[in-house]
Design a protein around this motif. Structure first.
Motif, PDB file in Angstrom:
ATOM      1  N   CYS A  17       0.842  -1.185   0.000  1.00 25.68           N
ATOM      2  CA  CYS A  17       0.000   0.000   0.000  1.00 25.68           C
ATOM      3  C   CYS A  17       0.885   1.245   0.000  1.00 25.68           C
ATOM      4  CB  CYS A  17      -0.925   0.018   1.209  1.00 25.68           C
ATOM      5  SG  CYS A  17      -1.850   1.575   1.340  1.00 25.68           S
ATOM      6  N   GLY A  19       0.013   4.116   0.749  1.00 26.21           N
ATOM      7  CA  GLY A  19      -0.356   5.022   1.835  1.00 26.21           C
ATOM      8  C   GLY A  19       0.259   4.627   3.167  1.00 26.21           C
ATOM      9  N   CYS A  20       0.297   3.302   3.449  1.00 28.39           N
ATOM     10  CA  CYS A  20       0.724   2.871   4.785  1.00 28.39           C
ATOM     11  C   CYS A  20       1.755   1.750   4.761  1.00 28.39           C
ATOM     12  CB  CYS A  20      -0.499   2.431   5.596  1.00 28.39           C
ATOM     13  SG  CYS A  20      -1.264   0.931   4.957  1.00 28.39           S
ATOM     14  N   CYS A  28      -4.646   0.322   0.200  1.00 28.30           N
ATOM     15  CA  CYS A  28      -5.539  -0.498   1.026  1.00 28.30           C
ATOM     16  C   CYS A  28      -6.852   0.231   1.337  1.00 28.30           C
ATOM     17  CB  CYS A  28      -4.834  -0.905   2.318  1.00 28.30           C
ATOM     18  SG  CYS A  28      -4.756   0.394   3.564  1.00 28.30           S
ATOM     19  N   CYS A  31      -6.639   3.080   3.953  1.00 29.94           N
ATOM     20  CA  CYS A  31      -6.109   4.348   3.434  1.00 29.94           C
ATOM     21  C   CYS A  31      -7.132   5.058   2.555  1.00 29.94           C
ATOM     22  CB  CYS A  31      -4.804   4.118   2.679  1.00 29.94           C
ATOM     23  SG  CYS A  31      -3.401   3.850   3.801  1.00 29.94           S
TER      24      CYS A  31
END
Ligand SMILES: [Zn+2]
Length: 215
Positions: A17, A19-20, A28, A31
């Protein structure tokens, strides 16, 4: 060839992911759910722009994901992010003939290897069915990084940076960018399209910071 190498690497490296960092997906659900719709101050529309549309606030996991795309060269992130931008475009009442990414100067393009705005615009075009224009709209001035400048400096920096070099453009075009800040760049691009004959120029961006420089 590039695409083959990318596909080969994708087999070896599991998606993470953007984002994270969680494994198993490029973006995900957690996110995605964290992205905040942009409802900030109305964006002042300059003379050469008919309207401006921004999907999300530039913060948190989205900020991180865009950083992965632009600076860590995780090109595949453009797919889920572009799909989100296409979803936002569907909510806008714009009568469009085509999409065009904000171009990079060829020197910057050579350094980075790709234009992140173009990757996003490609996804939006594929999903929306709108034609994508890449090439005739050119960045002919190697501008300094807008992030280093204040608002008057940004306007000055991008003035006359863009030209249209081709057969007359369609009447209604949306310019696509990843992050919109003061709008100086997209305005300068819109100017070039208007000079070439486009009647309505729209600006579509994935994100914008809530805290704008009012200097
Ligand atoms: Zn995530």
């Amino acid at each position: 060839m590039h695409r083959l190498i990318e596909q080969f690497l994708a087999l070896l490296l599991p998606d993470r992911c953007a984002g994270c960092g969680r494994a198993g997906t490029l973006l995900c659900d957690r996110c995605r759910a964290s992205f905040v719709a942009y409802t900030g101050e109305p964006i002042r529309v300059a003379d050469d722009l008919t309207d401006v549309g921004v999907a999300f606030v530039f913060e948190g996991p989205l900020r991180h994901a865009l950083h992965q795309l632009k600076y860590r060269r995780v090109r595949r992130v453009a797919r889920p992010l572009g799909a989100l931008l296409a979803t936002h475009l569907r909510t806008l009442p714009w009568p469009l003939d085509a999409l065009a990414p904000i171009p990079l100067h060829r020197q910057r393009l050579a350094e980075r290897g790709f234009n992140q705005a173009e990757l996003l615009a490609r996804e939006v075009a594929a999903i929306s069915g709108l034609p994508l224009i890449v090439g005739p709209l050119m960045r002919v001035k190697a501008t300094r990084q807008q992030a280093l400048l204040d608002t008057p400096g940004r306007i000055e920096n991008v003035a006359n940076a863009f030209i249209w070099n081709g057969t007359p453009p369609p009447a209604r075009i949306a310019l696509v960018d990843d992050v919109l800040t003061t709008g100086a760049t997209v305005n300068a691009c819109a100017r070039a399209l208007r000079i070439a004959g486009t009647r309505e120029v729209y600006a579509l961006a994935l994100a914008r910071s809530h805290r704008q420089h009012s200097r």
